[in-house]
Design a protein around this motif. Structure first.
Motif, PDB file in Angstrom:
ATOM      1  N   VAL A  65       0.837  -1.208   0.000  1.00 54.30           N
ATOM      2  CA  VAL A  65       0.000   0.000   0.000  1.00 54.30           C
ATOM      3  C   VAL A  65       0.869   1.255   0.000  1.00 54.30           C
ATOM      4  O   VAL A  65       0.614   2.191  -0.763  1.00 54.30           O
ATOM      5  CB  VAL A  65      -0.966  -0.007   1.198  1.00 54.30           C
ATOM      6  CG1 VAL A  65      -1.675   1.320   1.345  1.00 54.30           C
ATOM      7  CG2 VAL A  65      -1.975  -1.131   1.039  1.00 54.30           C
ATOM      8  N   LEU A  66       1.894   1.287   0.844  1.00 48.86           N
ATOM      9  CA  LEU A  66       2.779   2.455   0.868  1.00 48.86           C
ATOM     10  C   LEU A  66       3.518   2.616  -0.462  1.00 48.86           C
ATOM     11  O   LEU A  66       3.644   3.738  -0.975  1.00 48.86           O
ATOM     12  CB  LEU A  66       3.774   2.344   2.017  1.00 48.86           C
ATOM     13  CG  LEU A  66       3.201   2.500   3.419  1.00 48.86           C
ATOM     14  CD1 LEU A  66       4.279   2.258   4.466  1.00 48.86           C
ATOM     15  CD2 LEU A  66       2.557   3.856   3.609  1.00 48.86           C
ATOM     16  N   LYS A  68       2.503   1.614  -3.373  1.00 43.75           N
ATOM     17  CA  LYS A  68       1.533   2.065  -4.374  1.00 43.75           C
ATOM     18  C   LYS A  68       1.333   3.568  -4.285  1.00 43.75           C
ATOM     19  O   LYS A  68       1.323   4.266  -5.303  1.00 43.75           O
ATOM     20  CB  LYS A  68       0.207   1.346  -4.182  1.00 43.75           C
ATOM     21  CG  LYS A  68      -0.913   1.864  -5.063  1.00 43.75           C
ATOM     22  CD  LYS A  68      -2.269   1.414  -4.585  1.00 43.75           C
ATOM     23  CE  LYS A  68      -2.558   1.937  -3.221  1.00 43.75           C
ATOM     24  NZ  LYS A  68      -3.671   2.799  -3.041  1.00 43.75           N
ATOM     25  N   ASN A  69       1.196   4.071  -3.065  1.00 43.14           N
ATOM     26  CA  ASN A  69       0.981   5.504  -2.888  1.00 43.14           C
ATOM     27  C   ASN A  69       2.198   6.319  -3.322  1.00 43.14           C
ATOM     28  O   ASN A  69       2.054   7.334  -4.005  1.00 43.14           O
ATOM     29  CB  ASN A  69       0.623   5.813  -1.437  1.00 43.14           C
ATOM     30  CG  ASN A  69      -0.745   5.282  -1.075  1.00 43.14           C
ATOM     31  OD1 ASN A  69      -1.611   5.121  -1.919  1.00 43.14           O
ATOM     32  ND2 ASN A  69      -0.937   4.977   0.196  1.00 43.14           N
ATOM     33  N   VAL A  70       3.380   5.864  -2.942  1.00 47.39           N
ATOM     34  CA  VAL A  70       4.599   6.561  -3.355  1.00 47.39           C
ATOM     35  C   VAL A  70       4.722   6.523  -4.875  1.00 47.39           C
ATOM     36  O   VAL A  70       5.061   7.539  -5.506  1.00 47.39           O
ATOM     37  CB  VAL A  70       5.843   5.960  -2.670  1.00 47.39           C
ATOM     38  CG1 VAL A  70       7.128   6.519  -3.258  1.00 47.39           C
ATOM     39  CG2 VAL A  70       5.787   6.204  -1.176  1.00 47.39           C
ATOM     40  N   LEU A  72       2.365   6.363  -7.093  1.00 48.44           N
ATOM     41  CA  LEU A  72       1.404   7.302  -7.661  1.00 48.44           C
ATOM     42  C   LEU A  72       1.958   8.722  -7.648  1.00 48.44           C
ATOM     43  O   LEU A  72       1.924   9.428  -8.662  1.00 48.44           O
ATOM     44  CB  LEU A  72       0.083   7.236  -6.891  1.00 48.44           C
ATOM     45  CG  LEU A  72      -0.961   8.277  -7.272  1.00 48.44           C
ATOM     46  CD1 LEU A  72      -1.468   8.042  -8.675  1.00 48.44           C
ATOM     47  CD2 LEU A  72      -2.093   8.276  -6.274  1.00 48.44           C
ATOM     48  N   TYR A  73       2.494   9.148  -6.515  1.00 48.97           N
ATOM     49  CA  TYR A  73       3.002  10.515  -6.410  1.00 48.97           C
ATOM     50  C   TYR A  73       4.264  10.732  -7.245  1.00 48.97           C
ATOM     51  O   TYR A  73       4.453  11.812  -7.820  1.00 48.97           O
ATOM     52  CB  TYR A  73       3.251  10.884  -4.953  1.00 48.97           C
ATOM     53  CG  TYR A  73       1.958  11.034  -4.184  1.00 48.97           C
ATOM     54  CD1 TYR A  73       1.000  11.958  -4.568  1.00 48.97           C
ATOM     55  CD2 TYR A  73       1.681  10.225  -3.093  1.00 48.97           C
ATOM     56  CE1 TYR A  73      -0.201  12.084  -3.887  1.00 48.97           C
ATOM     57  CE2 TYR A  73       0.491  10.340  -2.401  1.00 48.97           C
ATOM     58  CZ  TYR A  73      -0.449  11.274  -2.798  1.00 48.97           C
ATOM     59  OH  TYR A  73      -1.625  11.397  -2.126  1.00 48.97           O
TER      60      TYR A  73
END
Length: 101
Positions: A65-66, A68-70, A72-73
Motif C-alpha cells: 500500500v505504501l 503504491k501511494n509513493v 502514484l506521487y
C-alpha cells in the motif's frame, strides 16, 4: 509484474532519449532519482502484494500500500516535470518521450 519486466527489457534494448545538456544538473539528478524510484516500485509493489496475498507475509501488505501511494506521487511528479520541461522551459523532452521509435 510481467509488464514491468518487459518495460525494463525495452529500456535496456532500445535505450533512452539523449539528455539535451541544457537542463540544470539538479533537474537531471531529480529525473534520474525519479526514474530509479519508478522502476524499483513497479517491481516492489506487485511482489509485495503477491507476498501479502498468497504467502500471508506479515508487513507485505503495508509495503504494498505504501509503495503504491509513493509510486502514484512519483509518477505525478514525473508527468509534472515533463509538462514543465515542455511548456515552461521549452525543451523537447516531452516530444522525445512520446516519439515512436
Amino acid at each position: 509484474l510481467v509488464l514491468a519486466a518487459w518495460r525494463l527489457w525495452l529500456r535496456e534494448t532500445r535505450g533512452v532519449p539523449p539528455v539535451s545538456g541544457i537542463e540544470h544538473p539538479a533537474l537531471r539528478l531529480l529525473a534520474r532519482l525519479t526514474h530509479l524510484v519508478i522502476y524499483a516500485l513497479i517491481f516492489i509493489v506487485p511482489l509485495s502484494g503477491a507476498a501479502a496475498w498468497f504467502l500471508q507475509v506479515p508487513g507485505a501488505g503495508l509495503v504494498h500500500v505504501l509503495g503504491k501511494n509513493v509510486l502514484l506521487y512519483v509518477v505525478l511528479l514525473h508527468i509534472a516535470g515533463a509538462l514543465v520541461q515542455h511548456f515552461v522551459l521549452k525543451s523537447n523532452v516531452l516530444r522525445q518521450m512520446l516519439a515512436f521509435r
